[in-house]
Motif scaffolding. Structure first.
Motif, mmCIF file in Angstrom:
data_model
loop_
_atom_site.group_PDB
_atom_site.id
_atom_site.type_symbol
_atom_site.label_atom_id
_atom_site.label_comp_id
_atom_site.label_asym_id
_atom_site.label_seq_id
_atom_site.Cartn_x
_atom_site.Cartn_y
_atom_site.Cartn_z
ATOM 1 N N VAL A 1 47.006 42.377 18.290
ATOM 2 C CA VAL A 1 47.567 43.723 18.359
ATOM 3 C C VAL A 1 47.114 44.572 17.170
ATOM 4 C CG1 VAL A 1 49.754 44.985 18.263
ATOM 5 C CG2 VAL A 1 49.509 43.054 19.790
ATOM 6 N N SER B 1 48.996 54.873 23.740
ATOM 7 C CA SER B 1 50.069 53.899 23.876
ATOM 8 C C SER B 1 49.514 52.472 23.812
ATOM 9 C CB SER B 1 50.767 54.130 25.216
ATOM 10 O OG SER B 1 51.825 53.252 25.343
ATOM 11 N N GLY B 2 50.145 51.632 23.011
ATOM 12 C CA GLY B 2 49.751 50.233 22.938
ATOM 13 C C GLY B 2 48.673 49.925 21.915
ATOM 14 N N CYS B 3 48.232 50.923 21.137
ATOM 15 C CA CYS B 3 47.128 50.662 20.192
ATOM 16 C C CYS B 3 47.613 49.994 18.907
ATOM 17 C CB CYS B 3 46.371 51.947 19.871
ATOM 18 S SG CYS B 3 47.292 53.071 18.823
ATOM 19 N N GLY B 4 48.937 49.868 18.739
ATOM 20 C CA GLY B 4 49.446 49.118 17.593
ATOM 21 C C GLY B 4 50.111 49.959 16.512
ATOM 22 N N LYS B 5 50.337 51.250 16.778
ATOM 23 C CA LYS B 5 50.915 52.146 15.759
ATOM 24 C C LYS B 5 52.289 51.665 15.301
ATOM 25 C CE LYS B 5 51.031 55.637 18.698
ATOM 26 N NZ LYS B 5 50.534 55.061 19.938
ATOM 27 N N SER B 6 53.176 51.407 16.278
ATOM 28 C CA SER B 6 54.546 51.026 15.910
ATOM 29 C C SER B 6 54.561 49.653 15.243
ATOM 30 C CB SER B 6 55.458 51.002 17.143
ATOM 31 O OG SER B 6 55.462 52.268 17.731
ATOM 32 N N THR B 7 53.689 48.763 15.685
ATOM 33 C CA THR B 7 53.612 47.439 15.064
ATOM 34 C C THR B 7 53.226 47.589 13.588
ATOM 35 O OG1 THR B 7 52.975 46.469 17.171
ATOM 36 C CG2 THR B 7 52.498 45.169 15.203
ATOM 37 N N PHE C 1 50.352 38.616 18.977
ATOM 38 C CA PHE C 1 51.509 38.101 19.705
ATOM 39 C C PHE C 1 50.935 37.140 20.734
ATOM 40 C CE2 PHE C 1 53.097 42.296 18.290
ATOM 41 C CZ PHE C 1 54.205 41.878 17.574
ATOM 42 N N ARG D 1 47.334 37.613 22.140
ATOM 43 C CA ARG D 1 46.988 39.041 22.102
ATOM 44 C C ARG D 1 46.896 39.528 20.655
ATOM 45 N NH1 ARG D 1 49.220 44.149 24.370
ATOM 46 N NH2 ARG D 1 47.268 45.284 24.058
HETATM 47 N N1 LIG Z 1 57.275 41.525 19.887
HETATM 48 C C1 LIG Z 1 56.221 41.642 20.682
HETATM 49 N N2 LIG Z 1 55.838 40.640 21.498
HETATM 50 C C2 LIG Z 1 54.756 40.753 22.290
HETATM 51 N N3 LIG Z 1 53.972 41.840 22.352
HETATM 52 C C3 LIG Z 1 54.290 42.873 21.569
HETATM 53 C C4 LIG Z 1 55.429 42.852 20.696
HETATM 54 N N4 LIG Z 1 55.477 44.025 20.033
HETATM 55 C C5 LIG Z 1 54.436 44.762 20.485
HETATM 56 N N5 LIG Z 1 53.728 44.077 21.403
HETATM 57 C C6 LIG Z 1 52.513 44.533 22.092
HETATM 58 O O1 LIG Z 1 51.626 45.010 21.127
HETATM 59 C C7 LIG Z 1 50.910 46.140 21.596
HETATM 60 C C8 LIG Z 1 51.051 47.265 20.593
HETATM 61 O O2 LIG Z 1 52.389 47.719 20.618
HETATM 62 P P1 LIG Z 1 52.882 48.926 19.723
HETATM 63 O O3 LIG Z 1 54.318 49.184 20.060
HETATM 64 O O4 LIG Z 1 52.543 48.662 18.315
HETATM 65 O O5 LIG Z 1 51.963 50.090 20.282
HETATM 66 P P2 LIG Z 1 52.051 51.654 20.061
HETATM 67 O O6 LIG Z 1 50.687 52.105 19.712
HETATM 68 O O7 LIG Z 1 53.144 51.986 19.101
HETATM 69 O O8 LIG Z 1 52.434 52.142 21.511
HETATM 70 P P3 LIG Z 1 53.463 53.287 22.002
HETATM 71 O O9 LIG Z 1 52.839 54.601 21.608
HETATM 72 O O10 LIG Z 1 53.508 53.080 23.481
HETATM 73 O O11 LIG Z 1 54.766 53.032 21.321
HETATM 74 C C9 LIG Z 1 51.486 46.470 22.964
HETATM 75 O O12 LIG Z 1 50.619 45.969 23.932
HETATM 76 C C10 LIG Z 1 52.795 45.733 22.991
HETATM 77 O O13 LIG Z 1 53.123 45.339 24.293
#
Ligand SMILES: Nc1ncnc2c1ncn2[C@@H]1O[C@H](COP(=O)(O)OP(=O)(O)OP(=O)(O)O)[C@@H](O)[C@H]1O
Length: 367
Positions: free
Chosen positions: A23, A43-49, A18, A21
């Motif tokens: 991700v 949190s933020g390691c990219g799982k949901s992405t 993004f 960054r």
């Molecule tokens: N659409 C977007 N635009 C910019 N940054 C994004 C976007 N989606 C996710 N991110 C960033 O990507 C990184 C990974 O996000 P993600 O939601 O995949 O993490 P996660 O491991 O699921 O975290 P959590 O457990 O907090 O949900 C985060 O730093 C988030 O801020």
């Protein structure tokens, strides 16, 4: 348990950024069929992405994804989410408040004739044990009931794979364990291929056939729960999966010498290199003074099931933490002997983070 059968979902070099960054970076991963895979990480390691990319609501910048051998994402290919036969269950369940449970369940079945919709709703409601809730509305349901409705709605269209993002995190502790057990037994009974995102290592150990531990957009380690817990590939993995006491030592001829003992260490290091022992609290036990390494009890915290005991061993700068499931009669301040169980000690090349994992000078504990 073996997870080595041909993959249902194959991810190869998946990356996502993004802006500046990064991700997700070069994620290569095989999801086994009919099994539960946990994507685990802070949190933020990219799982949901990664989950969004698999579902098709987001596109990677690079890499390929194959489902049962057919490419669904690649440089020249992108199969739309609705054509992927993927079910998605959200953390907040996302039930439609103005629709009854039956109508919520039928939502993904609109392409079917009305009679077929009714049959399928009745069938899935019976299987998930919510037939008695079918005419109710979401606001009148408990958290656990809403979770089951959300699960039934995700399963109603018979997805080839079910993606679940923190599906138990909205439930309080007692309910969470029961709902988790029920959900898992349902998924296993019907042989669902599922990916569950969680940040909770205990949850991943309890539910996953395969755990994929992520760190900063990369895969740190993947394996069965026993592999990840018993044979962590890095200090990060060891510490993420459960508390560890860190001890720096010197590597020499296949062993690591620390102030509290010498442990076998199958490491590719030159003699004299710094190495790290991660010692699980349950690897430590104490007895009356005079039968092991001399130590002193510094603090005791009664936690019901176990007692947490902090002990000081000369010349360590930090106390060691142990957990005991039997009552320890020794009082704070008393001298004791420390014993070690080598099976719960993991050894690594030094990561430079020192005894407290926060970047102090590692030599301070061994000089
Ligand atoms: N659409 C977007 N635009 C910019 N940054 C994004 C976007 N989606 C996710 N991110 C960033 O990507 C990184 C990974 O996000 P993600 O939601 O995949 O993490 P996660 O491991 O699921 O975290 P959590 O457990 O907090 O949900 C985060 O730093 C988030 O801020």
């Amino acid at each position: 348990m073996s997870v080595s059968q041909p993959a249902f979902l194959d991810l190869e070099g998946v990356s996502r950024r993004f802006g500046d960054r990064v991700v997700l970076s070069d994620v290569t991963l095989a999801i086994p069929p009919g099994r539960i895979t946990c994507l685990l990480g802070e949190s933020g390691c990219g799982k949901s992405t990664l989950l969004r990319i698999i579902s098709g609501v987001d596109r990677p910048d690079g890499g390929r994804i194959r489902m049962s051998g057919t490419e669904i994402v690649g440089p020249d290919r992108f199969v739309q989410p609705e054509s992927r036969r993927i079910g998605f269950m959200f953390q907040d369940y996302a039930l439609f408040p103005h629709l009854s449970v039956a109508e919520n369940l039928a939502f993904g079945l609109r392409h079917l004739p009305k009679a077929a919709q009714r049959d399928r709703v009745a069938e899935v409601a019976g299987r998930i044990g919510i037939a008695h809730l079918i005419d109710r509305y979401p606001h009148s349901l408990s958290g656990g009931e809403q979770q089951r409705v959300a699960l039934a709605r995700a399963l109603a269209p018979q997805p080839a794979i079910l993606l679940m993002d923190e599906p138990f995190s909205n439930l309080d502790q007692g309910l969470r364990e029961r709902v988790r057990r029920e959900t898992l037994s349902t998924l296993r009974r019907i042989g669902t291929t599922a990916i569950i995102v969680t940040h909770d290592p205990q949850e991943a150990l309890a539910v996953g056939d395969l755990i994929v531990l992520m760190r900063g957009g990369r895969i740190e380690q993947m394996g069965t729960p026993f592999e990840i817990y018993d044979r962590p590939a890095s200090p990060y993995a060891a510490e993420f999966m459960g508390p560890c006491n860190r001890l720096t030592g010197i590597f020499s001829r296949g062993r690591i010498e620390t102030p509290i003992g010498t442990f076998p260490a199958d490491l590719d290091l030159p003699d004299g290199a710094l190495a790290l022992a991660c010692i699980r609290p349950q690897a430590l036990s104490i007895g009356p003074d005079g039968h092991g390494i001399s130590a002193r009890v510094m603090a005791k915290t009664f936690m019901g099931e176990s007692e947490q005991i902090d002990i000081m061993v000369h010349p360590l700068a930090e106390t060691l933490r142990m957990h005991s499931h039997v009552r320890i009669p020794m009082a704070v301040g008393e001298k004791v002997s420390l014993q070690l169980n080598g099976a719960e000690i993991h050894v690594f090349a030094d990561d430079g983070l020192g005894a407290n994992g926060r970047g102090t000078n590692p030599r301070e504990t061994i000089d």
